[in-house]
Motif scaffolding. Structure first.
Motif, PDB file in Angstrom:
ATOM      1  N   PHE A   1      14.440 -41.983  38.267  1.00 24.78           N
ATOM      2  CA  PHE A   1      13.399 -42.896  38.771  1.00 24.78           C
ATOM      3  C   PHE A   1      13.725 -44.345  38.384  1.00 24.78           C
ATOM      4  O   PHE A   1      13.607 -45.263  39.207  1.00 24.78           O
ATOM      5  N   ALA A   2      14.155 -44.556  37.139  1.00 23.42           N
ATOM      6  CA  ALA A   2      14.524 -45.912  36.714  1.00 23.42           C
ATOM      7  C   ALA A   2      15.768 -46.402  37.433  1.00 23.42           C
ATOM      8  O   ALA A   2      15.860 -47.581  37.811  1.00 23.42           O
ATOM      9  N   GLU A   3      16.728 -45.514  37.668  1.00 26.81           N
ATOM     10  CA  GLU A   3      17.936 -45.918  38.387  1.00 26.81           C
ATOM     11  C   GLU A   3      17.622 -46.277  39.835  1.00 26.81           C
ATOM     12  O   GLU A   3      18.255 -47.175  40.412  1.00 26.81           O
ATOM     13  N   PHE A   4      16.667 -45.611  40.428  1.00 28.97           N
ATOM     14  CA  PHE A   4      16.274 -45.947  41.792  1.00 28.97           C
ATOM     15  C   PHE A   4      15.691 -47.360  41.862  1.00 28.97           C
ATOM     16  O   PHE A   4      15.852 -48.050  42.876  1.00 28.97           O
ATOM     17  N   GLN A   5      15.039 -47.807  40.813  1.00 23.75           N
ATOM     18  CA  GLN A   5      14.525 -49.174  40.798  1.00 23.75           C
ATOM     19  C   GLN A   5      15.659 -50.197  40.823  1.00 23.75           C
ATOM     20  O   GLN A   5      15.521 -51.272  41.406  1.00 23.75           O
ATOM     21  N   ASP A   6      16.785 -49.870  40.208  1.00 25.21           N
ATOM     22  CA  ASP A   6      17.947 -50.758  40.287  1.00 25.21           C
ATOM     23  C   ASP A   6      18.457 -50.867  41.715  1.00 25.21           C
ATOM     24  O   ASP A   6      18.861 -51.939  42.170  1.00 25.21           O
ATOM     25  N   ARG A   7      18.427 -49.760  42.428  1.00 21.81           N
ATOM     26  CA  ARG A   7      18.846 -49.804  43.834  1.00 21.81           C
ATOM     27  C   ARG A   7      17.874 -50.625  44.677  1.00 21.81           C
ATOM     28  O   ARG A   7      18.286 -51.377  45.554  1.00 21.81           O
TER      29      ARG A   7
ATOM     30  N   LYS B   1      17.782 -51.503  27.207  1.00 25.86           N
ATOM     31  CA  LYS B   1      18.671 -52.226  28.111  1.00 25.86           C
ATOM     32  C   LYS B   1      17.873 -52.950  29.186  1.00 25.86           C
ATOM     33  O   LYS B   1      18.242 -54.051  29.615  1.00 25.86           O
ATOM     34  N   ALA B   2      16.791 -52.342  29.634  1.00 28.27           N
ATOM     35  CA  ALA B   2      15.917 -53.034  30.592  1.00 28.27           C
ATOM     36  C   ALA B   2      15.254 -54.241  29.937  1.00 28.27           C
ATOM     37  O   ALA B   2      15.109 -55.307  30.563  1.00 28.27           O
ATOM     38  N   TYR B   3      14.830 -54.105  28.687  1.00 27.60           N
ATOM     39  CA  TYR B   3      14.304 -55.264  27.951  1.00 27.60           C
ATOM     40  C   TYR B   3      15.349 -56.369  27.842  1.00 27.60           C
ATOM     41  O   TYR B   3      15.026 -57.564  27.898  1.00 27.60           O
ATOM     42  N   GLN B   4      16.596 -55.995  27.676  1.00 28.85           N
ATOM     43  CA  GLN B   4      17.668 -56.981  27.530  1.00 28.85           C
ATOM     44  C   GLN B   4      17.843 -57.816  28.793  1.00 28.85           C
ATOM     45  O   GLN B   4      18.205 -58.996  28.715  1.00 28.85           O
ATOM     46  N   ASP B   5      17.572 -57.245  29.958  1.00 33.31           N
ATOM     47  CA  ASP B   5      17.660 -57.998  31.205  1.00 33.31           C
ATOM     48  C   ASP B   5      16.494 -58.965  31.388  1.00 33.31           C
ATOM     49  O   ASP B   5      16.609 -59.924  32.158  1.00 33.31           O
TER      50      ASP B   5
END
Length: 1160
Positions: free
Chosen positions: A306-312, A353-357
């Motif tokens: 689900f989180a990877e789909f948000q990157d797409r 890693k999402a916080y890092q972005d």
């Protein structure tokens, strides 16, 4: 019939660019002209794009055809009447008007075709194409009168997306989805269209475009490319049912049957075909993910998907604000997942890693600290946190990093002690969790030592190893933690020899000796007192005590006065020396009060400073003691050189925070093995390349180790031999040789002493014994193994064998070293002695027999004299003794057929036992040696096919998951690949290639397998296929090893600089490899030495030190290699930044200036 043909000729059909030919129409057609399309079917209809492109057929029809194609078709047309001429004469006398009309119509059609083709060729020669163009698709003149339906294909030509547009008027070519189901006429017409359309004159079409069409653009233009990528464009999608990870692990037979039937009949089983846009897909998949995570809240793979789909989704959004909103949504998803699964490390890492972005570094560090407080015993979290902090240039300081490492080691050590106490209370001290936690603790400690070494503090790194080995391996028994540290402080501050130093005994032995000496001194004092008894001594004893007390008080007062006076004297001396130094510098023409950037303007001075700094780094790696360091003269005056030497003294306070205890044998052996590998010793493979220790080591390299360099040299020689290129070069040439012989010799002596001492803690460990013998060779020969016929380690090996005559594996290791030096006769005597003594040993020692037999056979086959037959017979004799189970006897003659048969049957029975043990997970070195011996025996007796079959059956016993974590099975697979390489000429390419690819899927970080991939691939495959393979591995499993071998392949072939430059950029753009020092150093050296682009090297160097601020070698590369392009001010500023980052600088720039003044 004639009227109908005339009507057909007067009204030319306007054919579609993508015509549809039903089967019924195709059967009724008798010409090769394009037929007017039938109404569009539902699957191809799309109302988003309609235009009239019928006139393209006219443009194509008058386009001149290539002359060779025209001649071939004319010959075919001319040959057909000649062949059918006799048949026409037979029917010439029949009275049938219908037959005559048919034959006449056929002949007329053929003549018309021939006439049209001649007309096209003539128009091509005259260049009268433009006059025939009436209108283009999309123009207003034809769109109203002759409007037809045209369809927009969502996939389009791949070249449109690859290059942004086609070359001028190049028309995209389309292929039918299923040619087998099309009618023959349509397939021939489409084939004719592709052949002629590919040969059109593209330049001629440009002048015939209408002005409105030029402004609007064709379907390949940017306008319609944007339309194709638009989020509202609907596409047909085939959806398979989503299966949860909690579903059954088997596939029902009914599903397989229905799926095959569906493929054959053109329908899809259990799948749906929908037409949806990108927004519809986002809504649908979000709804599915919500349902999946709601039904399976503890399924980490669902949350991560689900989180990877948000990157797409974010990748499809051009606006920055929309991408930030998607990132916020991703963070909220992961926060919910972490709330439901608080102990899942993968979810926490993804969240951080999402916080890092999103967050800045200060907020990010605070979030990391909060999570680490909740999970103090997680090795993976601590490792990633240290990577984040160490790679941030703005916050980086050596002292801050030391504090972080101290926190990590103390937290993991406390968690390990807690697990050990809990396991000890529950009578399970050897719990797997404790072993894994302690192995992670050792890896963190190794990362600390690498960090100190690379930052310039080599003495501290060495002292850390010495302290930890003493504290862990040689700790006295039955001591509490507090008393243990107090006694260790006493040992560290004493003059006792430490690990690696001459005459070192170990902490526990030294403590026993100290206690014995202390007891002896007490006894001597008591004996002296007893001898003095028997007479009146008067009142002198209490008076002496009082006098001693008064003297102590007087001395204390005098000392206070002396300290104050000495401080004043030292301050006066410092001021006086500073004045003298300033005066001396003014005489030399150096203004001390000027800015630091203006002190040294010549770049050559900075280059010599960096050379001196590198030389001192190589020499000064061993910590000093207080006595040898000095510090001041006997008269009390300070000594500057002595004060500098004091900085190399490592106190107990410097190592106290990083000490920890290890309870498991696996963690202790890992510490010792990585210690040997850290200081450049040669050691057998002790961990799998999939292990986190190996991955961390490769990622933190500053230069390539000998294990990888040997493989690179072998592959480079094979590539350059197959294809000689003047532009080829190796990676070893880029980095150069940085190993100083004197440093290597001293380091090997240190390593030999440490390994020999640790053999008392690991008795009869053949890996450590081999490391000690190799270190003895390197220290004695100064890295030149061919300077003497006698093996340098012979004396040491005999001394060790005298202390333990039952250590048969030590005999085998020593015999292998003799064989490696060419002393095969001496090696045979040692092997024969060890195997002859095997029968009288205990059962636990006799289990090591397969290792000895296998080593002996390999040594015989490696010895390749002119008479190779005797070598094979000797190897067969050795292996047959192992297989048959007979008592070993030295080789006398070729083994008999009966003995070989018994050995064959014996190997079968023993392999059956080994495979049953492997099924239970009992895999050791002895069983792997037995499998290798059986495979080698079959290879020598029955051929390569039988040997490979033995290895294939062994691999079939073990599951891939267990195989990927065993270094023994990785060694076995490497042996399997070597056997395939020996017989690659007899084998099919698919067998060798598939085996290497399968191995890389299991061990994607193995240098040996990547070397085999290049050695086999460059012989039988194209360079583009090898590049495709490397790109695939770089995308799926990025690592330094993959990129190193990809670069080696391109450099050895002399490829273009653009491709090599692209490989470097892609590698360093990866978030994992962005902090790889060895890749940055190779990149800078490539731009300087090969590409000869100093300006690019300058930019890369600044990017490198920003990504890896802790690497002193990387900083010094700028002084050594870029002094021709960097100014003196820039080099001076670099040195100041190095001081701000607290890197250890051993040389002052004024020393170089004084050397210039002293040179006449």
């Amino acid at each position: 019939m004639e009227e109908e043909k005339g009507l057909a000729e007067s009204e030319e059909p306007k054919a579609s660019l993508f015509p549809l030919f039903p089967a019924s129409d195709a059967s009724q057609s008798h010409s090769h002209q394009l037929i007017t399309p039938t109404p569009p079917t539902q699957w191809l209809s799309n109302s988003s794009f309609t235009a009239d492109l019928s006139v393209i057929n006219d443009a194509v029809s008058i386009q001149p055809q290539p002359q060779p194609l025209l001649e071939e078709e004319e010959e075919e047309v001319e040959e057909e009447p000649e062949e059918k001429q006799p048949k026409s004469k037979e029917y010439e006398f029949l009275e049938s008007d219908q037959d005559d009309n048919k034959m006449n119509s056929k002949n007329k059609n053929k003549k018309k075709k021939k006439k049209k083709k001649r007309k096209r060729s003539k128009e091509r020669e005259d260049g009268a194409r433009k006059s025939g163009v009436r209108a283009w698709a999309g123009s207003d003149s034809n769109s109203n009168t002759n409007s037809k339906d045209y369809y927009f294909e969502s996939r389009g030509d791949p070249d449109n997306l690859a290059f942004g547009s086609l070359y001028r008027m190049d028309v995209a070519r389309y292929k039918p989805h299923n040619p087998l189901k099309l009618s023959g006429l349509y397939y021939q017409g489409l084939y004719w269209w592709n052949r002629t359309g590919a040969m059109l004159d593209r330049d001629g079409d440009l002048d015939a475009l209408d002005s409105k069409l030029v402004s609007a653009g064709r379907y390949w233009s940017a306008k319609y490319t944007a339309l194709e990528r638009h989020k509202n464009l609907k596409r047909v999608r085939l959806l398979a049912p989503i299966k949860s990870t909690a579903a059954d692990d088997f596939i029902p037979l009914s599903d397989i049957q229905t799926s095959h039937e569906g493929v054959d009949s053109g329908s899809v089983s259990r799948a749906s075909m929908i037409e949806e846009s990108w927004e519809d897909e986002v809504l649908r998949r979000t709804r599915d993910f919500n349902k999946l995570t709601r039904e399976n809240p503890h399924d980490e793979k669902a949350w991560l998907a689900f989180a990877e789909f948000q990157d797409r989704v974010a990748g499809m959004q051009p606006q920055k604000g929309a991408r930030l909103q998607t990132l916020e949504k991703k963070i909220s998803i992961l926060e919910k997942a972490a709330e439901l699964n608080p102990d899942n490390e993968d979810l926490l890492l993804c969240l951080l890693k999402a916080y890092q972005d999103r967050d800045n570094i200060d907020v990010l560090i605070s979030r990391w600290e909060k999570i680490l407080m909740q999970h103090p015993g997680s090795y993976k979290l601590w490792r990633e946190f240290l990577h984040v902090v160490q790679g941030d240039f703005s916050r980086f300081k050596v002292s801050d990093m030391r504090k972080m490492y101290a926190h990590a080691i103390q937290a993991l050590s406390a968690a390990s002690s807690k697990h050990f106490r809990q396991g000890h209370q529950s009578a399970k001290p050897s719990d797997t969790a404790i072993v894994q936690l302690e192995l992670g603790l050792v890896d963190i400690f190794l990362s600390l030592c690498r960090f100190e070494w690379q930052a310039g503090y080599q003495e501290l790194a060495t002292a850390l190893f010495q302290a930890e080995i003493e504290f862990t391996l040689f700790c006295p028994l039955l001591l509490t933690e507090q008393s243990r540290r107090r006694l260790f402080e006493h040992f560290w501050n004493s003059d006792g020899a430490r690990v690696g130093e001459e005459d070192a005994l170990g902490w526990s032995t030294w403590l026993e000796r100290e206690e014995e000496n202390r007891q002896k001194v007490i006894k001597d004092e008591e004996t002296a007192r007893d001898n003095e008894k028997g007479g009146w001594t008067g009142w002198s004893e209490p008076l002496f005590k009082d006098q001693d007390g008064s003297r102590n008080s007087i001395n204390a007062a005098n000392n206070n006065l002396d300290v104050g006076e000495l401080q004043e004297e030292f301050e006066d001396e410092d001021v006086k020396q500073e004045d003298e130094t300033e005066a001396l510098l003014k005489k030399l023409g150096i203004d001390v009060e000027a800015e630091a950037s203006c002190e040294v303007k010549e770049t050559s001075t900075w280059a010599r400073w960096s050379e001196e700094e590198s030389s001192r780094d190589c020499d000064q790696w061993m910590p000093l003691r207080r006595k040898s360091a000095g510090g001041s003269h006997g008269d009390g005056t300070p000594d500057r050189e002595g004060d500098e030497q004091l900085l190399r003294v490592i106190l107990y306070e410097d190592v106290n925070e990083y000490l920890f205890s290890l309870s498991s044998v696996e963690a202790r052996l890992s510490l010792m093995s990585q210690f040997i590998d850290f200081f450049g010793g040669k050691i057998s493979q002790f961990i799998c390349t999939n292990n986190s220790s190996w991955i961390e080591k490769i990622l933190s390299l500053e230069e390539l180790p000998d294990v990888i360099l040997s493989t690179l040299r072998r592959v480079h020689d094979a590539l350059t031999k197959a294809q000689s290129s003047l532009n080829s070069f190796s990676l070893e040439e880029l980095l150069g040789s940085t190993n100083d012989i004197s440093k290597r010799t001293d380091m090997m002596k240190f390593l030999r002493n440490a390994t020999l001492l640790c053999l008392t803690a690991f008795p009869r460990n053949y890996i450590l014994e081999e490391a000690a013998l190799v270190a003895e060779e390197l220290s004695a020969t100064k890295m030149n193994s061919s300077c003497s016929s006698d093996t340098p380690c012979r004396v040491l090996a005999k001394r060790l064998l005298k202390s333990d005559r039952q250590d048969v594996l030590l005999c085998g290791v020593y015999a292998r070293r003799e064989a490696a030096y060419g002393n095969i006769d001496h090696a045979r005597r040692v092997f024969d002695m060890a195997l002859s003594l095997m029968e009288g040993l205990p059962m636990e020692l006799r289990s090591n027999a397969p290792l000895l037999y296998f080593w002996y056979a390999e040594a015989e086959l490696a010895n390749n004299p002119a008479d190779s037959g005797e070598t094979s017979f000797r190897a067969l004799h050795i292996l047959s003794c192992l297989g048959s189970g007979e008592t070993y006897s030295p080789f006398k003659s070729q083994p008999s057929s009966l003995k070989l048969l018994r050995a064959h049957q014996g190997f079968k029975e023993r392999i059956r036992t080994v495979r049953s043990a492997w099924v239970r997970g009992l895999i050791d070195d002895q069983s792997v040696a037995l499998i290798c011996s059986a495979a080698l025996f079959e290879e020598l007796t029955s051929g390569w096919a039988a040997g490979i079959e033995v290895l294939d059956q062994a691999f079939a016993t073990v599951l891939p998951e267990r195989q990927s974590h065993s270094y023994q099975l990785e060694y076995l697979f490497n042996y399997y690949v070597k056997m395939l390489q020996r017989h690659h000429k007899q084998l099919s390419l698919s067998k060798v290639w598939e085996s290497v690819i399968r191995g890389l899927q299991i061990y994607p970080f193995s240098p040996e397998l990547f070397g085999a991939l290049l050695e086999i691939g460059h012989l039988y495959t194209t360079p583009n296929k090898l590049r495709w393979m490397f790109d695939d591995f770089c995308h799926k499993k990025p690592s330094v090893i993959v990129w190193i071998f990809a670069l080696l392949f391109e450099m050895s072939r002399g490829s273009s600089q653009h491709r090599i430059h692209g490989l470097f950029e892609r590698a360093l753009a990866n978030e994992i490899l962005h902090n790889s020092v060895v890749l940055w150093r190779c990149y800078v050296a490539y731009e300087i030495n090969i590409a000869c682009n100093p300006s690019a090297a300058r930019r890369i160097f600044f990017r490198a030190i920003h990504a890896c601020p802790w690497s002193k070698s990387l900083w010094l590369d700028g002084f050594l290699k870029l002094n021709s392009i960097l100014t003196g001010k820039e080099l001076s500023d670099l040195q100041e930044v190095m001081r701000d980052k607290e890197l250890n600088l051993r040389t002052d720039i004024y020393e170089i200036l004084l050397q210039d003044d002293l040179i006449p």
